[in-house]
Design a protein around this motif. Structure first.
Motif, mmCIF file in Angstrom:
data_model
loop_
_atom_site.group_PDB
_atom_site.id
_atom_site.type_symbol
_atom_site.label_atom_id
_atom_site.label_comp_id
_atom_site.label_asym_id
_atom_site.label_seq_id
_atom_site.Cartn_x
_atom_site.Cartn_y
_atom_site.Cartn_z
ATOM 1 N N SER A 1 2.722 -0.137 3.429
ATOM 2 C CA SER A 1 2.377 -1.270 4.295
ATOM 3 C C SER A 1 2.343 -2.569 3.499
ATOM 4 C CB SER A 1 1.001 -1.040 4.921
ATOM 5 O OG SER A 1 0.007 -1.043 3.900
ATOM 6 N N ILE A 2 2.250 -3.660 4.224
ATOM 7 C CA ILE A 2 2.096 -4.957 3.560
ATOM 8 C C ILE A 2 0.777 -4.993 2.795
ATOM 9 C CG2 ILE A 2 1.773 -7.435 3.964
ATOM 10 C CD1 ILE A 2 3.932 -7.181 6.165
ATOM 11 N N ALA A 3 -0.256 -4.374 3.333
ATOM 12 C CA ALA A 3 -1.531 -4.309 2.609
ATOM 13 C C ALA A 3 -1.350 -3.606 1.260
ATOM 14 C CB ALA A 3 -2.588 -3.596 3.449
ATOM 15 N N ASP A 4 -0.545 -2.550 1.237
ATOM 16 C CA ASP A 4 -0.250 -1.868 -0.028
ATOM 17 C C ASP A 4 0.498 -2.805 -0.983
ATOM 18 O OD1 ASP A 4 -1.409 0.481 0.919
ATOM 19 O OD2 ASP A 4 0.509 1.499 1.248
ATOM 20 N N LEU A 5 1.471 -3.545 -0.452
ATOM 21 C CA LEU A 5 2.209 -4.507 -1.286
ATOM 22 C C LEU A 5 1.266 -5.554 -1.859
ATOM 23 C CD1 LEU A 5 5.447 -5.190 0.819
ATOM 24 C CD2 LEU A 5 5.345 -4.185 -1.464
ATOM 25 N N GLU A 6 0.367 -6.060 -1.032
ATOM 26 C CA GLU A 6 -0.593 -7.070 -1.492
ATOM 27 C C GLU A 6 -1.492 -6.506 -2.588
ATOM 28 O OE1 GLU A 6 -1.002 -9.634 2.638
ATOM 29 O OE2 GLU A 6 -2.382 -7.960 2.279
ATOM 30 N N TRP B 1 1.290 5.028 -5.187
ATOM 31 C CA TRP B 1 0.127 4.428 -4.541
ATOM 32 C C TRP B 1 -0.752 5.471 -3.860
ATOM 33 C CZ3 TRP B 1 -0.818 0.227 -6.745
ATOM 34 C CH2 TRP B 1 -1.794 -0.640 -6.256
ATOM 35 N N ASN B 2 -0.301 6.704 -3.799
ATOM 36 C CA ASN B 2 -1.146 7.759 -3.242
ATOM 37 C C ASN B 2 -1.844 8.558 -4.346
ATOM 38 O OD1 ASN B 2 1.184 8.988 -4.095
ATOM 39 N ND2 ASN B 2 1.605 10.064 -2.193
#
Length: 135
Positions: A74-79, A46-47
């Protein structure tokens, strides 16, 4: 994909290719080469540049592969990873809120922890919990 299906794929293919490309085009070409070589589980970090776009494109371009996301923080990354079509996810740390989110949304998540300060933080226990809660 549910956790038992993910574990079955891990048993079958025994390897996950991790992509950390410098460009979107490089990521597409690398993933196509990996798939041509027989790898069927591919993780987009994700980076990397445009990870959601890369993950979505790989889902369409490589229908015989399962594409997941890694280095989620983060949860935002999961979303975002889930919205892009991630079939599985990895985190470089153990965050109970992220594990709970993944369980609730049915996303196979493998967290990592340097310190096992509690039973909940042990990656093995978290994976087992994920499997048990989805039955």
């Amino acid at each position: 994909m549910d956790a038992p299906s993910f574990l079955a794929l891990l048993r079958q293919y025994r390897a996950i290719a991790v992509l950390r490309p410098q460009t979107l085009d490089q990521g597409l070409h690398l993933a196509q080469a990996l798939a041509a070589g027989g790898l069927r589980l591919i993780e987009v970090t994700w980076n990397s540049p445009s990870p959601g776009q890369l993950l979505s494109q790989l889902q369409r371009a490589l229908p015989d592969c399962q594409i997941g996301a890694g280095t989620l923080l983060s949860i935002a990354d999961l979303e975002a990873a889930t919205a892009a079509g991630a079939a599985f996810a990895f985190t470089p740390h153990t965050a109970e809120a992220m594990v709970a989110w993944a369980i609730h949304h049915g996303l196979p998540l493998v967290p990592r922890s340097e310190e096992h300060t509690s039973e909940l933080q042990s990656p093995c226990n978290l994976v087992c919990r994920l499997l048990l809660e989805k039955k």
